[in-house]
Scaffold this motif. Structure first.
Motif, mmCIF file in Angstrom:
data_model
loop_
_atom_site.group_PDB
_atom_site.id
_atom_site.type_symbol
_atom_site.label_atom_id
_atom_site.label_comp_id
_atom_site.label_asym_id
_atom_site.label_seq_id
_atom_site.Cartn_x
_atom_site.Cartn_y
_atom_site.Cartn_z
ATOM 1 N N CYS A 288 -12.009 78.406 108.154
ATOM 2 C CA CYS A 288 -12.054 77.015 108.599
ATOM 3 C C CYS A 288 -10.929 76.198 107.967
ATOM 4 O O CYS A 288 -10.258 75.411 108.644
ATOM 5 N N GLY A 289 -10.724 76.406 106.677
ATOM 6 C CA GLY A 289 -9.622 75.722 106.009
ATOM 7 C C GLY A 289 -8.287 76.109 106.605
ATOM 8 O O GLY A 289 -7.403 75.260 106.782
ATOM 9 N N ALA A 290 -8.136 77.403 106.939
ATOM 10 C CA ALA A 290 -6.873 77.873 107.515
ATOM 11 C C ALA A 290 -6.630 77.281 108.899
ATOM 12 O O ALA A 290 -5.484 76.948 109.248
ATOM 13 N N PHE A 291 -7.691 77.136 109.713
ATOM 14 C CA PHE A 291 -7.538 76.555 111.050
ATOM 15 C C PHE A 291 -7.001 75.122 110.961
ATOM 16 O O PHE A 291 -6.095 74.737 111.691
ATOM 17 N N ILE A 292 -7.572 74.335 110.047
ATOM 18 C CA ILE A 292 -7.114 72.943 109.897
ATOM 19 C C ILE A 292 -5.710 72.916 109.303
ATOM 20 O O ILE A 292 -4.831 72.180 109.769
ATOM 21 N N PHE A 293 -5.498 73.702 108.264
ATOM 22 C CA PHE A 293 -4.206 73.720 107.577
ATOM 23 C C PHE A 293 -3.099 74.144 108.533
ATOM 24 O O PHE A 293 -2.017 73.545 108.543
ATOM 25 N N ASN A 294 -3.356 75.183 109.333
ATOM 26 C CA ASN A 294 -2.335 75.666 110.254
ATOM 27 C C ASN A 294 -2.049 74.664 111.369
ATOM 28 O O ASN A 294 -0.946 74.637 111.925
ATOM 29 N N TYR A 295 -3.052 73.835 111.705
ATOM 30 C CA TYR A 295 -2.817 72.752 112.665
ATOM 31 C C TYR A 295 -1.791 71.777 112.076
ATOM 32 O O TYR A 295 -0.845 71.359 112.756
ATOM 33 N N VAL A 296 -1.979 71.419 110.814
ATOM 34 C CA VAL A 296 -1.043 70.505 110.154
ATOM 35 C C VAL A 296 0.352 71.122 110.100
ATOM 36 O O VAL A 296 1.365 70.462 110.387
#
Length: 432
Positions: A288-296
């Motif tokens: 979940c953290g990676a999904f948000i981080f990769n969006y940024v």
């Protein structure tokens, strides 16, 4: 003004929260939400990215299922049969139990896809056998257990390769097939190294298994040995997807442990479920953290910036791979696998493609790199797991691990610069 400093501020918060001891998944979520706030974007985008990532990537479901299957095999004592089978095959070789350790890791890797599961399961048993009555030095026993487990995520199935397929849009089946030859090469070379060490240091050879007992040992090992055959046969025949293969492996392990062998009680099964849920929760938070981080990262066009940075040097694929290997070997000393795979790797995928590198080959090299990081001090998480399970001081294992690390790095160079070792099987199978 605030928008211009949003990305640097996010990176500072990510580093600060991680250094302070906050789990990486939560640190990525916190820093990414701070970015959304300071850049003036809708914070609801965080939830949207998580939902899109979870429900839009069917392949991600394979991860908890492989975790569940590995836990069932360990709790249900299925690995004991594999151990006896390996002992019968290679116990007479110089450094018998070390050879058994290596072969059992290869066989177990065809079921779990996880180096940690290997060390915590069959690795724990073998390490205790090796140090019993001081037959092998404690440091050597721990070092070979950690090193042999490296093959787990390279031979199919592989949880890190599932993650890589998730972020690179590559074929899980082709990645699995591409890992077979490198994994076998690792096992053969480690076995030869152990032979040389065993002869020099006078390590014991195991008592041979009587011929009359061999058929029974083989028959008892056939059901668990069939699991990788069913998995890979089902995937490459088109009978089921890699995600469905993970479900099949969990179900097959459950049938063996609870009904065929009756070695897994309902109480133990509940413990397996709880343990699997806890591990899956940790993985899910990181995802979940990676999904948000990769969006940024995508919004800020960081991969494109990385691509332009390398493009100005006009690096060929050889120079690019040298740089990547050095970088990842250093990162592996300090960061965990999930962080490197989900946060760092997406930055280099466009540059790798532009350098003319097959992304399936790139993925296998990356996974091998990260597995070496699991045994490399000061992080070397597998060494700390062995210490917790077997009581072997980390310092003793570090003294013994360097030769194995050097051998693995040499193999990494071979696999990196001879792409056909990874690509010939997927191509022969029509997957590339």
């Amino acid at each position: 003004m605030l928008a211009s400093i949003a990305l640097p501020a996010m990176i500072v918060i990510l580093i600060g929260t991680t250094v302070s001891g906050m789990p990486m998944g939560i640190a990525m979520i916190v820093s990414s939400i701070f970015y959304l706030l300071i850049s003036g974007r809708d914070v609801g985008l965080a939830s949207e990215q998580v939902l899109n990532g979870v429900f839009g990537n069917f392949v991600a479901l394979a991860v908890p299922l492989f975790i569940f299957a590995a836990n069932i095999m360990n709790a249900g004592q299925i690995t004991d049969r594999l151990l006896k089978f390996s002992l019968a095959l290679v116990g007479r070789l110089p450094g018998g139990l070390a050879q058994v350790n290596i072969l059992t890791s290869l066989i177990f890797s065809g079921m779990s896809g996880s180096a940690v599961s290997d060390v915590a399961g069959v690795g724990k048993v073998l390490t205790n056998m090796m140090i019993e009555d001081n037959r092998y030095p404690r440091g050597f026993a721990g070092a070979i257990t950690a090193t042999s487990s490296v093959v787990g995520p390279i031979f199919p199935p592989s949880i890190p390769m599932v993650f890589y397929a998730l972020i690179s849009s590559t074929s899980v089946g082709a990645l699995f097939m591409g890992g077979i030859t490198p994994a076998i090469l690792i096992v053969v070379v480690l076995s030869l190294v152990v032979m040389v060490i065993a002869r020099r240091r006078g390590f014991p050879v195991e008592v041979g298994v009587p011929l009359r007992a061999l058929p029974r040992i083989v028959l008892r090992a056939i059901p668990p040995l069939l699991m990788p055959v069913i998995l890979l046969g089902g995937i490459y025949s088109g009978a089921f997807t890699p995600t469905e293969a993970a479900a099949v492996s969990a179900f097959y392990a459950l049938l063996l442990a609870m009904f065929a062998y009756r070695t897994l009680s309902l109480v133990q099964f509940w413990g397996v479920v709880v343990s699997s849920v806890r591990t899956t929760a940790v993985v899910a938070i990181v995802l979940c953290g990676a999904f948000i981080f990769n969006y940024v990262v995508a919004v800020e066009r960081v991969p494109q910036a990385v691509f332009l940075f390398f493009d100005q040097f006009e690096l060929g694929w050889v120079e690019f791979f040298i740089m990547i290997n050095v970088l990842y070997l250093i990162l592996g000393c300090f960061l965990d696998v999930s962080t490197i795979m989900l946060v760092i790797t997406p930055l280099f995928i466009p540059a790798a493609a532009a350098a003319g590198i097959d992304l399936h080959h790139f993925g296998i090299v990356i996974v091998f790199n990260m597995m070496i990081g699991l045994i490399t001090p000061p992080y070397g998480i597998l060494l700390f797991i062995i210490k917790a399970l077997n009581g072997i001081p980390v310092a003793e294992m570090i003294r013994e691990i360097w030769l194995f690390v050097a051998v693995l790095v040499a193999l990494l160079m071979v696999i990196t610069f001879v792409p056909e070792l990874s690509l010939w099987l997927p191509r022969a199978a029509g997957l590339l």
